[in-house]
Design a protein around this motif. Structure first.
Motif, mmCIF file in Angstrom:
data_model
loop_
_atom_site.group_PDB
_atom_site.id
_atom_site.type_symbol
_atom_site.label_atom_id
_atom_site.label_comp_id
_atom_site.label_asym_id
_atom_site.label_seq_id
_atom_site.Cartn_x
_atom_site.Cartn_y
_atom_site.Cartn_z
ATOM 1 N N PHE A 42 -1.409 -6.208 -24.868
ATOM 2 C CA PHE A 42 -2.086 -7.503 -24.815
ATOM 3 C C PHE A 42 -1.050 -8.603 -24.621
ATOM 4 O O PHE A 42 0.003 -8.570 -25.251
ATOM 5 N N GLU A 43 -1.390 -9.586 -23.777
ATOM 6 C CA GLU A 43 -0.514 -10.747 -23.630
ATOM 7 C C GLU A 43 -1.343 -11.979 -23.288
ATOM 8 O O GLU A 43 -2.344 -11.909 -22.575
ATOM 9 N N ASP A 44 -0.922 -13.098 -23.846
ATOM 10 C CA ASP A 44 -1.577 -14.367 -23.553
ATOM 11 C C ASP A 44 -1.292 -14.801 -22.119
ATOM 12 O O ASP A 44 -0.173 -14.602 -21.617
ATOM 13 N N THR A 45 -2.293 -15.382 -21.486
ATOM 14 C CA THR A 45 -2.124 -16.011 -20.174
ATOM 15 C C THR A 45 -2.796 -17.371 -20.244
ATOM 16 O O THR A 45 -3.469 -17.693 -21.232
ATOM 17 N N ASP A 46 -2.659 -18.149 -19.198
ATOM 18 C CA ASP A 46 -3.337 -19.448 -19.140
ATOM 19 C C ASP A 46 -4.853 -19.300 -19.098
ATOM 20 O O ASP A 46 -5.577 -20.262 -19.297
ATOM 21 N N TYR A 47 -5.345 -18.093 -18.829
ATOM 22 C CA TYR A 47 -6.779 -17.867 -18.644
ATOM 23 C C TYR A 47 -7.413 -17.032 -19.747
ATOM 24 O O TYR A 47 -8.589 -16.706 -19.677
ATOM 25 N N GLY A 48 -6.642 -16.685 -20.756
ATOM 26 C CA GLY A 48 -7.137 -15.865 -21.843
ATOM 27 C C GLY A 48 -6.205 -14.706 -22.114
ATOM 28 O O GLY A 48 -5.062 -14.680 -21.663
ATOM 29 N N LEU A 49 -6.707 -13.720 -22.829
ATOM 30 C CA LEU A 49 -5.911 -12.569 -23.244
ATOM 31 C C LEU A 49 -6.025 -11.459 -22.203
ATOM 32 O O LEU A 49 -7.119 -10.962 -21.926
ATOM 33 N N LEU A 50 -4.890 -11.074 -21.637
ATOM 34 C CA LEU A 50 -4.841 -9.988 -20.668
ATOM 35 C C LEU A 50 -4.611 -8.684 -21.421
ATOM 36 O O LEU A 50 -3.654 -8.564 -22.183
ATOM 37 N N ALA A 51 -5.515 -7.720 -21.212
ATOM 38 C CA ALA A 51 -5.385 -6.400 -21.825
ATOM 39 C C ALA A 51 -5.075 -5.399 -20.722
ATOM 40 O O ALA A 51 -5.857 -5.253 -19.776
ATOM 41 N N THR A 52 -3.934 -4.722 -20.841
ATOM 42 C CA THR A 52 -3.516 -3.753 -19.830
ATOM 43 C C THR A 52 -3.522 -2.367 -20.463
ATOM 44 O O THR A 52 -2.628 -2.020 -21.240
ATOM 45 N N PRO A 53 -4.551 -1.569 -20.133
ATOM 46 C CA PRO A 53 -4.641 -0.231 -20.718
ATOM 47 C C PRO A 53 -3.822 0.797 -19.956
ATOM 48 O O PRO A 53 -3.593 0.669 -18.747
ATOM 49 N N ASP A 54 -3.399 1.815 -20.668
ATOM 50 C CA ASP A 54 -2.780 3.011 -20.098
ATOM 51 C C ASP A 54 -3.358 4.174 -20.904
ATOM 52 O O ASP A 54 -2.723 4.711 -21.807
ATOM 53 N N THR A 127 -6.702 -0.205 -15.208
ATOM 54 C CA THR A 127 -6.980 -1.534 -14.672
ATOM 55 C C THR A 127 -7.018 -2.586 -15.777
ATOM 56 O O THR A 127 -7.803 -2.468 -16.728
ATOM 57 N N PRO A 128 -6.195 -3.640 -15.677
ATOM 58 C CA PRO A 128 -6.197 -4.709 -16.673
ATOM 59 C C PRO A 128 -7.528 -5.480 -16.663
ATOM 60 O O PRO A 128 -8.204 -5.552 -15.637
ATOM 61 N N VAL A 129 -7.878 -6.029 -17.812
ATOM 62 C CA VAL A 129 -9.057 -6.893 -17.952
ATOM 63 C C VAL A 129 -8.643 -8.160 -18.685
ATOM 64 O O VAL A 129 -7.650 -8.180 -19.422
ATOM 65 N N LEU A 130 -9.419 -9.216 -18.490
ATOM 66 C CA LEU A 130 -9.118 -10.509 -19.090
ATOM 67 C C LEU A 130 -10.224 -10.911 -20.052
ATOM 68 O O LEU A 130 -11.393 -10.988 -19.667
ATOM 69 N N ALA A 131 -9.864 -11.149 -21.310
ATOM 70 C CA ALA A 131 -10.796 -11.626 -22.338
ATOM 71 C C ALA A 131 -10.551 -13.131 -22.494
ATOM 72 O O ALA A 131 -9.606 -13.538 -23.180
ATOM 73 N N PRO A 132 -11.367 -13.967 -21.857
ATOM 74 C CA PRO A 132 -11.068 -15.395 -21.763
ATOM 75 C C PRO A 132 -11.115 -16.175 -23.074
ATOM 76 O O PRO A 132 -10.508 -17.234 -23.176
ATOM 77 N N ARG A 133 -11.808 -15.656 -24.087
ATOM 78 C CA ARG A 133 -11.936 -16.412 -25.347
ATOM 79 C C ARG A 133 -10.966 -15.949 -26.429
ATOM 80 O O ARG A 133 -10.909 -16.528 -27.506
ATOM 81 N N LEU A 134 -10.212 -14.889 -26.167
ATOM 82 C CA LEU A 134 -9.280 -14.373 -27.165
ATOM 83 C C LEU A 134 -7.852 -14.804 -26.881
ATOM 84 O O LEU A 134 -7.488 -15.062 -25.734
#
Length: 174
Positions: A42-54, A127-134
């Motif tokens: 997980f990492e913060d971005t300007d658009y929310g929390l980016l989750a990159t699964p493996d 595939t990464p996903v973006l959680a905009p409110r976290l």
């Protein structure tokens, strides 16, 4: 010596970036967690929390519910004689007590609702996903869970129909 002092002063004034949060997920069973199925970073971005699964080991192609749960535990729970794998993780993280499961893009919904993960034909999720409110700061002291089935982001069927808890990982406090 003067250069060393200046370099040290510059380093001291430079803000250090917060390290990304990586959590290892394990298969959830009636007896507890078993083998590792991979990680999510997980990492913060300007658009929310980016989750990159493996993640690997899912039984083939399909959508899977993905949620931040209230408690930092992947232990099973028992209610009325029925065991729930990773049940001790509790419900979805819902600090505003919305009691609504409407997905990651709706303000008045569980904050722990994250975007669906999609497994490829070999049962891998990359595939990464973006959680905009976290934010990354929301994660500590909770568990992240991947469900066996998809999620329709509604309360019907119960919690969007994601089904059983397939994998779980605890995010330790910082």
């Amino acid at each position: 010596m003067k250069r060393l002092f200046l370099a040290s002063a510059l380093l001291a004034m430079t803000p250090l970036a917060m390290a990304d949060t990586t959590v290892e997920l394990h298969k959830a069973t009636d007896e507890g967690v078993s083998d590792s199925v991979g990680t999510v970073t997980f990492e913060d971005t300007d658009y929310g929390l980016l989750a990159t699964p493996d993640i690997s080991g899912l039984p083939g192609f399909g959508m899977h519910g993905f949620h931040l749960h209230a408690n930092p535990s992947c232990d099973p729970s028992t209610e009325d004689g029925e065991v729930t794998p990773a049940g001790a993780a509790g419900g979805h993280f819902d600090p505003d007590e919305t009691d609504t499961h409407s997905g990651p893009y709706v303000k008045d919904s569980h904050l722990g609702d994250m975007p669906l993960l999609v497994a490829d034909n070999d049962g891998n999720i990359k595939t990464p996903v973006l959680a905009p409110r976290l934010k990354e700061s929301d994660l500590a002291g909770h568990a992240v869970i991947i469900h066996e089935g998809g999620d329709n982001y509604s309360d019907t069927p119960h919690l969007g129909g994601g089904g059983a808890r397939w994998a779980c990982g605890v995010i330790e406090g910082r």
